[in-house]
Design a protein around this motif. Structure first.
Motif, PDB file in Angstrom:
ATOM      1  N   GLY A   1       0.851  -1.181   0.000  1.00  0.00           N
ATOM      2  CA  GLY A   1       0.000   0.000   0.000  1.00  0.00           C
ATOM      3  C   GLY A   1       0.892   1.238   0.000  1.00  0.00           C
ATOM      4  N   ASN A   2       0.340   2.386  -0.330  1.00  0.00           N
ATOM      5  CA  ASN A   2       1.128   3.617  -0.363  1.00  0.00           C
ATOM      6  C   ASN A   2       1.818   3.904   0.965  1.00  0.00           C
TER       7      ASN A   2
ATOM      8  N   GLN B   1       6.728   4.044   4.287  1.00  0.00           N
ATOM      9  CA  GLN B   1       7.433   3.645   5.516  1.00  0.00           C
ATOM     10  C   GLN B   1       8.728   2.909   5.195  1.00  0.00           C
ATOM     11  N   ARG B   2       8.693   2.029   4.201  1.00  0.00           N
ATOM     12  CA  ARG B   2       9.912   1.300   3.805  1.00  0.00           C
ATOM     13  C   ARG B   2      10.975   2.262   3.301  1.00  0.00           C
TER      14      ARG B   2
ATOM     15  N   GLN C   1      14.025   1.763   5.760  1.00  0.00           N
ATOM     16  CA  GLN C   1      14.909   0.693   5.317  1.00  0.00           C
ATOM     17  C   GLN C   1      15.873   1.194   4.248  1.00  0.00           C
ATOM     18  N   ASP C   2      17.011   0.542   4.188  1.00  0.00           N
ATOM     19  CA  ASP C   2      17.955   0.844   3.123  1.00  0.00           C
ATOM     20  C   ASP C   2      17.500   0.146   1.851  1.00  0.00           C
ATOM     21  N   PRO C   3      17.761   0.773   0.709  1.00  0.00           N
ATOM     22  CA  PRO C   3      17.351   0.138  -0.549  1.00  0.00           C
ATOM     23  C   PRO C   3      18.149  -1.132  -0.809  1.00  0.00           C
ATOM     24  N   GLU C   4      17.535  -2.057  -1.506  1.00  0.00           N
ATOM     25  CA  GLU C   4      18.236  -3.273  -1.904  1.00  0.00           C
ATOM     26  C   GLU C   4      18.941  -2.994  -3.223  1.00  0.00           C
ATOM     27  N   ILE C   5      20.246  -3.143  -3.220  1.00  0.00           N
ATOM     28  CA  ILE C   5      21.026  -2.900  -4.425  1.00  0.00           C
ATOM     29  C   ILE C   5      21.536  -4.251  -4.915  1.00  0.00           C
TER      30      ILE C   5
END
Length: 80
Positions: A7-8, A13-14, A18-22
């Motif tokens: 959901g938006n 919130q993510r 949270q750190d992005p997945e690279i």
């Protein structure tokens, strides 16, 4: 999990928490570049400092780019 399956509010919130997945297959320089662009604190983000876009252009990811030559080529084909 993709943004489409969240959901938006959950997606927002993510992004905040949270750190992005690279992807592992990215080079070290590419990973550092992406992390720099996605730094959560805007004032510390790559390109947000006093030098602006010049900090981006000087990043190791772009070591093989001749920016003056690229600008000259862009001018010659009408991309200015």
């Amino acid at each position: 999990m993709t943004a489409n399956s969240l959901g938006n509010h959950d997606c927002f919130q993510r992004i905040l928490e949270q750190d992005p997945e690279i992807p592992e297959e990215f080079s070290t320089d590419a990973k550092l570049f992406v992390k720099g662009l996605l730094t959560k604190e805007p004032k510390k983000r790559l390109g947000a400092g006093e030098n602006g876009v010049d900090d981006i252009k000087r990043h190791r990811f772009f070591n093989n780019i001749n920016w003056a030559e690229m600008a000259q080529k862009a001018d010659s084909v009408g991309f200015s």
